[in-house]
Design an enzyme around this catalytic site. Structure first.
Site, short mmCIF file in Angstrom:
data_model
loop_
_atom_site.label_atom_id
_atom_site.label_comp_id
_atom_site.label_asym_id
_atom_site.label_seq_id
_atom_site.Cartn_x
_atom_site.Cartn_y
_atom_site.Cartn_z
N TYR A 125 0.85 -1.20 0.00
CA TYR A 125 0.00 0.00 0.00
C TYR A 125 0.89 1.25 0.00
CZ TYR A 125 -4.32 2.55 1.14
OH TYR A 125 -5.43 3.37 1.12
N TYR A 165 -6.02 5.44 -6.95
CA TYR A 165 -6.25 5.33 -5.51
C TYR A 165 -7.61 4.70 -5.29
CZ TYR A 165 -6.90 6.74 -0.64
OH TYR A 165 -7.14 6.74 0.71
#
Lengths: 133, 390
Positions: free
Chosen positions: B293, B343
């Site tokens: 991430y 995102y």
């Protein structure tokens, strides 16, 4: 100069009332005397719900600091310094560093609290360089 | 977590919308499109679905998604908190449900207009309605955005281990390089160099430049999970869920865990890592490729340390462009990650991992055996290990 007004709950109001009187207060556990910040109802060490306000010396050192540059907010100098202070009592809190240029700030630098009043009467604790103790 | 769940459930379908800056449609529609695409991919019908899992932050109600898709009934639904930390957690909950027989087919979804609608760190909405209590310790001092919260933490890590912003640039270069050859990526055909990274403006000095921060995106993604047994009869090679875990560390906050003994790690990810390695019986050297991430580059370095790919303080030397690119020791974020592709709150790392297992990724890594996926960092989080075979 304007700043965003902090919200309060019955758990946290004492902190801001202290700030308004020029005192930097944290919680002291009524069961085991452990200090804690940010305020919360229960002591994680002994689970006591009893506590009273404890006045810190307002002295500590720079633990971390940054200069937020984007987005810009009204009420802040550019750059302004956001600091994580480690108090002499071993607790940390977030604030701003004033009365110093960013290039002169170092991690570990001794600092002391002062109080600034912003638009609308909002009082916030701020920190500035201090002589080493 | 015990090893009980190991390889009992699988991801059998993936779906996504296009990734954009202005989707031009509602978040609910994006969610429905992604769920339908994932079911089509799996070769399943809405009537096969009896469970739905999403993020607490998602605005699309389970019953609305079910009503739109024509899902006749739901016997299981749950939501995972803490923003992007939820991503792999949705798969854990789905896997638990199908492995125990509570549900047969569970769809995990996440859809939002995070660029054209509500933007995280949007101060306008914060200023309007009074500060949330937790934010009252930060916002009055100018710490109003995820970037600023992360930076104050990462600065201490930099100070402790002699890490500079230039070290973070390697992550941005790798992500954008991978995105450049992924047509789904917002930054398709737009790679960057370390010089570009170093020339980009400060967002939070001296930690985060513009190119250290992930993009903001509109879009949706969905995953279909069922048992490993049923997966064998479906369209694609299943991505077996070898391990799945959630984790929260002690004395933490959502993104401002400044009060722990030291600020040089990500204890939440440590809790996840410990479970993943124990449950899978694997070690970091078994991982062929990883999706780490990457909302902000410093926490990618800290993750490499928490996950055991290198020792404490060693990520600045381990995280080179060479090591993290395809052909390197640990290729990461082959879709371009959150910086390069989109995102999607970490869900697009899971869809990419499934493509890697099927052998259908744009930037395919050869001979995939095990893939590690992590969810949001600096928040209570989650992680997965996926494998093509048990």
């Amino acid at each position: 100069m304007s700043r965003i007004e902090p919200s309060m709950s019955p758990d946290t109001a004492f902190f801001w009332e202290g700030v308004a009187q020029g005192r930097l207060l944290v919680q002291r556990c009524g069961g085991c005397d452990a200090l804690r910040h940010p305020p919360r109802p229960m002591c994680p060490a002994c689970n006591s719900l009893a506590w009273d306000p404890y006045e810190t010396t307002g002295r500590g050192q720079v633990y971390s600091f940054v200069m937020p540059r984007h987005p810009r907010y009204p009420g802040f100098d550019d750059p302004h310094i956001a600091v994580l202070v480690e108090l002499e009592e071993g607790l940390r809190l977030v604030s701003n560093l004033g009365e110093v240029e960013p290039e002169d700030v170092t991690i570990g630098m001794p600092v002391e609290v002062f109080y600034a009043t912003f638009e609308g009467g909002i009082v916030l604790p701020q920190f500035r360089p201090a002589a080493p103790t | 977590m015990t090893a009980w769940l190991k390889d009992r459930a699988a991801i059998v379908g993936i779906g996504q919308t296009e990734f954009s800056k202005a989707s031009g449609r509602t978040e609910l529609q994006l969610a429905c499109e992604a769920v339908k695409a994932a079911l089509d991919d799996a070769g399943l019908r809405p009537s096969d679905v009896d469970g739905l899992v999403t993020f607490t932050m998602d605005t699309s109600d389970e019953i609305e998604v079910a009503r739109n898709l024509g899902i006749p009934h739901l016997s299981m639904f749950s939501r995972i908190p803490y923003g992007g930390g939820a991503a792999a957690g949705t798969v854990l909950h789905a896997a638990m449900a199908v492995a125990t027989g509570v549900a047969d087919v569970v769809v995990c979804y996440r859809a939002f207009n995070e660029r054209s609608g509500f933007r995280f760190g949007d101060t306008g909405s914060v200023l309007g309605g009074g500060l949330p209590l937790w934010l009252s310790w930060y916002a009055p001092y100018g710490l109003l955005t995820p970037a600023s919260w992360v930076a104050l933490h990462a600065r201490r890590y930099m100070h402790t281990y002699g890490v500079t912003n230039e070290h973070f640039g390697a992550i941005a270069v790798v992500d954008r390089h991978h995105a450049a050859t992924n047509p789904d990526a917002w930054f398709y055909q737009r790679p960057i160099t370390l010089a570009d990274h170093q020339a980009s403006r400060w967002i939070v000095e001296p930690v985060l430049r513009l190119l250290d921060c992930c993009q903001e995106s509109d879009g949706g993604a969905a995953l279909v999970i069922t048992t490993a047994d049923r997966a064998r009869d479906l369209a694609h090679r299943p991505a077996l869920i070898t391990a799945a875990a959630q984790g929260a560390g002690g004395d933490g906050e959502m993104m401002t865990s400044y009060y722990r003994d030291d600020l040089t790690g990500l204890p939440e990810m440590g809790v996840v890592a410990q479970q993943l390695w124990k449950a899978s019986g694997l070690r970091p050297s078994h991982i062929t490729t990883a999706f780490l991430y990457d909302h902000f580059t410093p926490f990618v370095l800290m993750q490499l340390e928490e996950l055991g790919f290198c020792g404490r303080g060693e990520a600045k030397d381990f995280a080179t462009v060479e090591n993290l690119s395809i052909g390197g020791v640990l290729p990461i974020n082959t879709n371009g990650g959150l910086l390069g592709e989109a995102y999607l709150h970490g869900m697009n790392g899971i869809t990419e991992s499934v493509r890697q297992i099927r052998g259908t990724a744009c930037n395919q890594v050869p001979d995939v055996e095990h893939i590690l996926v992590t969810a949001g960092t600096g928040v209570p989080t989650s992680g997965l290990i996926l494998s093509p075979s048990a």
